[in-house]
Write a protein that holds these residues in place. Sequence first.
Motif, short mmCIF file in Angstrom:
data_model
loop_
_atom_site.label_atom_id
_atom_site.label_comp_id
_atom_site.label_asym_id
_atom_site.label_seq_id
_atom_site.Cartn_x
_atom_site.Cartn_y
_atom_site.Cartn_z
N ASP A 8 0.86 -1.17 0.00
CA ASP A 8 0.00 0.00 0.00
C ASP A 8 0.90 1.23 0.00
OD1 ASP A 8 -1.78 2.04 0.34
OD2 ASP A 8 -2.60 1.32 2.26
N TYR A 9 1.19 1.76 -1.19
CA TYR A 9 2.11 2.89 -1.30
C TYR A 9 1.57 4.13 -0.59
CZ TYR A 9 4.71 0.14 -4.74
OH TYR A 9 5.44 -0.83 -5.37
N TYR A 10 0.28 4.32 -0.65
CA TYR A 10 -0.31 5.47 0.06
C TYR A 10 -0.09 5.33 1.57
CZ TYR A 10 -2.63 6.78 -4.31
OH TYR A 10 -2.89 7.16 -5.60
N GLY A 11 -0.32 4.11 2.07
CA GLY A 11 -0.12 3.88 3.50
C GLY A 11 1.33 4.03 3.91
N ILE A 12 2.24 3.58 3.04
CA ILE A 12 3.67 3.70 3.35
C ILE A 12 4.05 5.16 3.54
CG2 ILE A 12 5.97 3.43 2.33
CD1 ILE A 12 4.96 0.81 1.09
N LEU A 13 3.48 6.06 2.73
CA LEU A 13 3.80 7.48 2.82
C LEU A 13 2.89 8.21 3.81
CD1 LEU A 13 4.46 8.40 -0.94
CD2 LEU A 13 6.11 7.84 0.86
N GLU A 55 10.39 3.59 -3.16
CA GLU A 55 9.62 2.84 -4.15
C GLU A 55 8.20 3.39 -4.25
OE1 GLU A 55 7.77 -1.65 -4.59
OE2 GLU A 55 9.71 -1.41 -3.59
N ALA A 56 7.62 3.71 -3.10
CA ALA A 56 6.27 4.28 -3.09
C ALA A 56 6.24 5.61 -3.81
CB ALA A 56 5.79 4.44 -1.64
N TYR A 57 7.26 6.42 -3.58
CA TYR A 57 7.29 7.73 -4.25
C TYR A 57 7.53 7.57 -5.75
CZ TYR A 57 8.59 12.41 -5.62
OH TYR A 57 8.64 13.61 -6.25
N GLU A 58 8.35 6.59 -6.11
CA GLU A 58 8.63 6.35 -7.53
C GLU A 58 7.33 6.13 -8.31
OE1 GLU A 58 10.43 2.79 -10.32
OE2 GLU A 58 10.79 2.78 -8.15
N VAL A 59 6.43 5.39 -7.70
CA VAL A 59 5.17 5.06 -8.38
C VAL A 59 4.17 6.21 -8.31
CG1 VAL A 59 3.19 3.50 -8.39
CG2 VAL A 59 5.50 2.59 -8.01
N LEU A 60 3.99 6.73 -7.10
CA LEU A 60 2.92 7.73 -6.92
C LEU A 60 3.28 9.09 -7.51
CD1 LEU A 60 1.68 6.91 -3.30
CD2 LEU A 60 0.87 6.03 -5.50
N SER A 61 4.56 9.36 -7.73
CA SER A 61 4.94 10.64 -8.32
C SER A 61 4.85 10.63 -9.83
CB SER A 61 6.38 11.00 -7.91
OG SER A 61 7.30 10.05 -8.45
N ASP A 62 4.69 9.46 -10.40
CA ASP A 62 4.58 9.30 -11.85
C ASP A 62 3.10 9.18 -12.21
OD1 ASP A 62 4.29 7.71 -14.40
OD2 ASP A 62 6.48 7.91 -14.37
#
Length: 330
Positions: A8-13, A55-62
């Motif tokens: 959960d990339y949102y949860g990670i951040l 990794e979470a930022y890599e995905v969510l920033s794109d």
Amino acid sequence: MAATDFKDYYGILGLNKTASNEEIKQAFRKLARKYHPDVNPGNKEAEARFKEVSEAYEVLSDKEKRQKYDQFGQYWKQAGQTPWAAKNTRANSDFNDVEFGKYTNFDEFINDLLGRFNEPSSAGSSNRQAYNYRTSPGATDFGGFDNATAKTAQDTEAAVSLGFGEAFNGVQKRLSLGNETIEVRIPAGVKAGSRVRVRGKGQINPLSQQRGDLYLKIDILPHSFFQFEGDNLTCEVPITPDEAVLGASIDVPTPDGMVKVNIPAGIRSGQSLRLRGKGWRLAKDGRSDQLVKIAIASPKEISPQEREYYEKIRDLRTFDPRSHLQQVKL
């Protein structure tokens, strides 16, 4: 990443799905600083957390990756198997193999990392921009340097001992700094504790390759006659009993040489005479004063004739310096 390893990339951040791009950037910066390997040396858990956050930022920033992640969830990487997917695999591989030691400060790492994340893809997403990260005022770069220090050179301090004459008049000194010998001009009028700046003779900053300054901390060796009292010079001058009683004109040493000083009749031991403008050189202009402390010196050996006259003076003396002691009581 297998579907069963969905994160959960949102949860990670610490965000929800409605987070804006700016909120994503801010969350990443905060967490990246917290878990950066330079801040947590040898902490494998922190390093793993740092990679997870990145990794979470890599995905969510794109924009394109985030859209697929939001749409397909745990299967977002398998969706379509387009050239985008191949690039995504390369990006992840690059990140997992990152060498943290090659970055000299946090700005350099972040610029490289964000630039990599926002690199245009083979699919032609030309609307992405690389984000140049800058630390805010007072923030600290990783590796022990703050943002200002990382760009400045390294200053060095060394102690130098001077004689009174060298300090008063100024002097050219030859100093050894490791394998280097330098000529340094010490200005006139330095005092103990003064710091003399020698530009460009400090250590070399390994980040900026700029050389700092050398600061010489001055120590003044004791003098047999002169001493400091604040900015003024002091000295003690002995006079004979007859000079104390009758007054006299005597020679007194100053930094400029001998000068005539008038001793007033009846002076007492311990009294001081002020020689204006005969003291130490001041930092701005002019000179301080020289204070001459009087010490009445009685001779240990006298001739028979001197003894005869001292005895006559004793018999004729009317002054009693201890008369007031008769009134002293407990």
